[in-house]
Design a protein around this motif. Structure first.
Motif, PDB file in Angstrom:
ATOM      1  N   SER A   2       3.112  -0.735   1.810  1.00 46.84           N
ATOM      2  CA  SER A   2       2.183  -1.860   1.734  1.00 46.84           C
ATOM      3  C   SER A   2       2.465  -2.795   2.898  1.00 46.84           C
ATOM      4  O   SER A   2       3.398  -2.577   3.684  1.00 46.84           O
ATOM      5  CB  SER A   2       2.350  -2.603   0.412  1.00 46.84           C
ATOM      6  OG  SER A   2       3.529  -3.377   0.467  1.00 46.84           O
TER       7      SER A   2
ATOM      8  N   ARG B   7      -7.735   6.330  -0.230  1.00 48.36           N
ATOM      9  CA  ARG B   7      -7.464   7.241  -1.335  1.00 48.36           C
ATOM     10  C   ARG B   7      -7.354   8.711  -0.911  1.00 48.36           C
ATOM     11  O   ARG B   7      -6.517   9.453  -1.396  1.00 48.36           O
ATOM     12  CB  ARG B   7      -8.594   7.114  -2.349  1.00 48.36           C
ATOM     13  CG  ARG B   7      -8.168   7.272  -3.772  1.00 48.36           C
ATOM     14  CD  ARG B   7      -9.193   6.644  -4.667  1.00 48.36           C
ATOM     15  NE  ARG B   7      -8.869   5.261  -4.986  1.00 48.36           N
ATOM     16  CZ  ARG B   7      -7.968   4.898  -5.864  1.00 48.36           C
ATOM     17  NH1 ARG B   7      -7.273   5.797  -6.527  1.00 48.36           N
ATOM     18  NH2 ARG B   7      -7.731   3.636  -6.102  1.00 48.36           N
TER      19      ARG B   7
ATOM     20  N   ARG C  19     -12.336  -3.046   1.789  1.00 51.25           N
ATOM     21  CA  ARG C  19     -11.042  -2.581   2.267  1.00 51.25           C
ATOM     22  C   ARG C  19     -10.681  -3.245   3.596  1.00 51.25           C
ATOM     23  O   ARG C  19      -9.567  -3.695   3.801  1.00 51.25           O
ATOM     24  CB  ARG C  19     -11.040  -1.054   2.411  1.00 51.25           C
ATOM     25  CG  ARG C  19     -10.906  -0.323   1.085  1.00 51.25           C
ATOM     26  CD  ARG C  19     -10.539   1.142   1.294  1.00 51.25           C
ATOM     27  NE  ARG C  19      -9.360   1.303   2.133  1.00 51.25           N
ATOM     28  CZ  ARG C  19      -8.109   1.219   1.687  1.00 51.25           C
ATOM     29  NH1 ARG C  19      -7.879   1.020   0.411  1.00 51.25           N
ATOM     30  NH2 ARG C  19      -7.104   1.360   2.519  1.00 51.25           N
TER      31      ARG C  19
ATOM     32  N   VAL D 238       2.148   5.743   5.919  1.00 54.47           N
ATOM     33  CA  VAL D 238       1.682   4.767   4.934  1.00 54.47           C
ATOM     34  C   VAL D 238       1.132   5.481   3.702  1.00 54.47           C
ATOM     35  O   VAL D 238       1.401   5.089   2.564  1.00 54.47           O
ATOM     36  CB  VAL D 238       0.614   3.842   5.575  1.00 54.47           C
ATOM     37  CG1 VAL D 238      -0.169   3.119   4.510  1.00 54.47           C
ATOM     38  CG2 VAL D 238       1.283   2.852   6.511  1.00 54.47           C
ATOM     39  N   GLY D 239       0.410   6.573   3.928  1.00 57.13           N
ATOM     40  CA  GLY D 239      -0.143   7.332   2.809  1.00 57.13           C
ATOM     41  C   GLY D 239       0.942   8.045   2.024  1.00 57.13           C
ATOM     42  O   GLY D 239       0.980   7.979   0.800  1.00 57.13           O
TER      43      GLY D 239
ATOM     44  N   SER E 234      -6.104  -3.778  -7.272  1.00 50.56           N
ATOM     45  CA  SER E 234      -5.011  -3.279  -6.453  1.00 50.56           C
ATOM     46  C   SER E 234      -5.557  -2.820  -5.105  1.00 50.56           C
ATOM     47  O   SER E 234      -6.712  -2.442  -4.975  1.00 50.56           O
ATOM     48  CB  SER E 234      -4.310  -2.129  -7.159  1.00 50.56           C
ATOM     49  OG  SER E 234      -5.033  -0.943  -6.970  1.00 50.56           O
TER      50      SER E 234
ATOM     51  N   ALA F 166      -3.866  10.385   1.364  1.00 47.86           N
ATOM     52  CA  ALA F 166      -2.477  10.476   0.918  1.00 47.86           C
ATOM     53  C   ALA F 166      -1.834  11.794   1.320  1.00 47.86           C
ATOM     54  O   ALA F 166      -0.642  11.861   1.585  1.00 47.86           O
ATOM     55  CB  ALA F 166      -2.391  10.279  -0.591  1.00 47.86           C
TER      56      ALA F 166
ATOM     57  N   GLN G 249       3.403   5.504   0.405  1.00 52.31           N
ATOM     58  CA  GLN G 249       2.735   4.412  -0.330  1.00 52.31           C
ATOM     59  C   GLN G 249       3.239   3.060   0.143  1.00 52.31           C
ATOM     60  O   GLN G 249       3.629   2.206  -0.652  1.00 52.31           O
ATOM     61  CB  GLN G 249       2.977   4.554  -1.851  1.00 52.31           C
ATOM     62  CG  GLN G 249       2.333   5.787  -2.451  1.00 52.31           C
ATOM     63  CD  GLN G 249       0.807   5.700  -2.420  1.00 52.31           C
ATOM     64  OE1 GLN G 249       0.237   4.622  -2.447  1.00 52.31           O
ATOM     65  NE2 GLN G 249       0.133   6.826  -2.353  1.00 52.31           N
TER      66      GLN G 249
ATOM     67  N   ARG H 107      -4.292  -0.492  -1.738  1.00 48.15           N
ATOM     68  CA  ARG H 107      -3.300   0.311  -1.034  1.00 48.15           C
ATOM     69  C   ARG H 107      -3.744   0.455   0.403  1.00 48.15           C
ATOM     70  O   ARG H 107      -4.923   0.656   0.666  1.00 48.15           O
ATOM     71  CB  ARG H 107      -3.206   1.698  -1.669  1.00 48.15           C
ATOM     72  CG  ARG H 107      -2.474   1.645  -2.991  1.00 48.15           C
ATOM     73  CD  ARG H 107      -2.339   3.023  -3.550  1.00 48.15           C
ATOM     74  NE  ARG H 107      -1.438   3.000  -4.698  1.00 48.15           N
ATOM     75  CZ  ARG H 107      -1.292   4.017  -5.508  1.00 48.15           C
ATOM     76  NH1 ARG H 107      -1.971   5.135  -5.295  1.00 48.15           N
ATOM     77  NH2 ARG H 107      -0.463   3.936  -6.519  1.00 48.15           N
ATOM     78  N   LEU H 108      -2.763   0.369   1.294  1.00 44.09           N
ATOM     79  CA  LEU H 108      -3.102   0.466   2.712  1.00 44.09           C
ATOM     80  C   LEU H 108      -3.740   1.805   3.032  1.00 44.09           C
ATOM     81  O   LEU H 108      -4.655   1.894   3.839  1.00 44.09           O
ATOM     82  CB  LEU H 108      -1.852   0.299   3.571  1.00 44.09           C
ATOM     83  CG  LEU H 108      -1.253  -1.110   3.628  1.00 44.09           C
ATOM     84  CD1 LEU H 108      -0.080  -1.102   4.590  1.00 44.09           C
ATOM     85  CD2 LEU H 108      -2.287  -2.111   4.094  1.00 44.09           C
TER      86      LEU H 108
END
Lengths: 344, 198
Positions: free
Chosen positions: A129, B193, B84, A123-124, B187, B196, A127, B189-190
């Motif tokens: 959803s 931050r 979140r 998912v990271g 916004s 990633a 990206q 995001r699943l």
């Protein structure tokens, strides 16, 4: 799979859009392994590449658990769990899948895939959803749980850090006097500092017992301890539960009454304490008498006093009370920037 | 439960009004510690006392203080976790509302001792809902209103939320969803931050 000739094949026919919604991470391949259609989330994994027409063997390295090198090997593992590593995608994600044979004349297979335990990473990296997963997919719950657990764990770490700091501090400065159950000087000082800092009005009473040493000398320390317990009881009865009652020395007490700035009321409380202290106390079939002197200070709201000035003023008032004879009450004044003084 | 509420309340008062009034609240309540711990158990009388004292010191009605607390829980940039976790409820505000029934179970999954009262959502008309928690303290109704309004802003939805009269104790809110996509919203995001590249 082997069905007798003439048996009507039961089956369903789904438009590609429905399949995409149900299994966004699927791929439909021909019997030769060529991609006929790929779900939208799978397409994201191979971003910018055209998948249709390519062989599944070139897209994935597959194990089940032995390496699958040709379509004969693939066909043999249909209906069993597959481990797949996408080839040529920068981040190495691990997927698992299941292939089932398709009915109809052309044959071929439907392969459904999942990121499995790798889903938070996928998912990271991609990206993704919520729209990239079917609503029936548990991925959202896994992500939610991972994040909720991380939040709880962070709180736990914070809590144990703070508790450890507090424990060290507590060992150093326990806030109660074990003998009387009252607070000790440190607790009293800390409250006084807080009240001064926040500009909250309060009264501070400094009580010193008279004739206490004689009780100790004549009847022993156990009797003295008992008398201190009785005194603590008197103070508790005369004050409110929110007041801070502290034994700050052998027979010395500091009472802090937050919010109490009515001088008459404070004087009445002090006088009542003095009167109660004069009553005889029963100790070991004997009766002993003590007394007390009180010096007090009333600090109005927003006075800007500092703790040292307040304590000095109450000390001076107590000294004046003692000098005036036993069982006296004396008010002192604490003005910022001024010498402590005793009201005549 | 009260630990989480008290900690959130502490954060709200300190961030919005500064540490001084918060210190005054602790002093007047007679709480000796430096502050509240979210994972430690506290009782309801303490929460009620803190709330009443704070409302008095801040010179605001208790209802306003509670609703602002709800807003703060969702919008505090220093602690993004609640917002979140709530956004995991769905891609739209409507889906988010539907997910609220699962909220007590979700909370329990993360924190087994978290005992949130059951939540029920009833669709009473087109874009019209009644959210009820029959076992919740009335105070929680105001916090919930603040949370739901802040989440509507977060999704960019235009909603009207009003208390719904209830025959029994508990909490019920009427929610009218005027425009699911009224504004852009924030916004979401699943992936958190910092994950990633994890």
């Amino acid at each position: 799979m082997a069905e007798g000739a003439g048996t009507r094949r039961e089956g369903i026919c789904l438009p590609q859009a429905a399949l995409n919604r149900l299994m966004p991470l699927h791929v439909v391949i021909s019997a030769q392994g060529r991609v006929r259609a790929a779900g939208p989330t799978l397409q994201r994994l191979f971003a910018g590449q055209r998948l249709v027409g390519r062989s599944i063997l070139t897209l994935f390295e597959m194990r089940a658990p032995a390496r699958i090198v040709d379509m004969a090997g693939f066909a043999a593992r249909v209906g069993h769990k597959l481990n797949l590593l996408p080839r040529g995608t920068a981040p190495a994600l691990r997927l698992r899948g299941l292939a089932v044979p398709l009915g109809g004349a052309g044959g071929g297979y439907l392969v459904d895939l999942s990121f499995g335990i790798d889903c938070p990473r996928a998912v990271g990296l991609l990206q993704l959803s919520e729209a990239d997963f079917a609503p029936t997919d548990m991925t959202m719950e896994v992500l939610y749980l991972a994040e909720a657990n991380a939040a709880v764990l962070a709180e736990m770490r914070g809590l144990s850090g703070r508790l450890d700091g507090a424990r060290l501090q507590a060992e150093e400065e326990a806030l109660t006097d074990p003998l009387t159950g009252l607070r000790n000087r440190r607790a009293s000082d800390s409250l006084l500092a807080r009240l001064c800092r926040e500009g909250i009005g309060f009264a501070l009473l400094h009580l010193d017992l008279d004739y206490f040493k004689q009780v100790n000398d004549r009847l022993g320390h156990a009797a003295g301890d008992h008398v201190l317990g009785v005194v603590a009881g008197i103070l508790r009865r005369q004050c409110r539960s929110m007041d801070s009652l502290a034994r700050v020395g052998g027979d010395e007490f500091v009472l802090i009454l937050p919010g109490l700035v009515d001088e008459l009321r404070v004087a009445r409380i002090a006088t009542r304490i003095i009167e109660e202290l004069r009553r005889p106390i029963a100790v070991q079939d004997e009766s002993c008498r003590i007394a007390g002197s009180i010096g007090y200070v009333v600090v109005p709201e927003g006075a800007g006093s500092d703790p040292a000035t307040v304590l000095k003023a109450s000390d001076a008032a107590l000294y004046a009370a003692k000098k005036a004879g036993r069982s006296q009450v004396q008010q002192g004044q604490a003005r910022p920037g001024r010498q402590a003084e005793v009201v005549p | 439960m009260f630990g989480l509420l008290l900690r959130a309340f502490q954060s709200y008062v300190c961030t919005t009004f500064g540490p001084r009034p918060w210190g005054q609240v602790l002093t007047q309540v007679g709480f000796m510690g430096e502050g509240f711990e979210p994972l430690l158990p506290y009782d309801r009388p303490l929460f009620d006392r803190v709330l009443a004292t704070a409302a008095e010191i801040l010179e605001r009605p208790v209802e306003t203080v509670l609703e602002d607390l709800g807003t703060h829980i969702v919008t505090n940039p220093a602690y993004p976790a609640p917002r979140r976790l709530l956004r995991f409820g769905g891609a739209t505000y409507g889906d988010f509302l539907l997910s609220l029934e699962e909220l007590p179970d979700r909370a329990r999954l993360a924190l087994p001792e978290a005992a949130l009262p059951p939540v029920m959502l009833e669709e009473t008309g087109p874009s019209q809902y009644v959210l009820s928690c029959p076992l919740a303290l009335p105070a929680l109704g105001h916090v919930l209103t603040g949370i739901l309004r802040a989440m509507a802003d977060d999704y960019g939805a235009l909603v009207v939320i009003e208390p719904e009269p209830l025959p029994d104790p508990g909490v019920a809110l009427s929610i009218r969803l005027h425009e699911p996509e009224f504004a852009a919203g924030r916004s979401f995001r699943l992936a958190p931050r910092d994950a990633a590249h994890g």
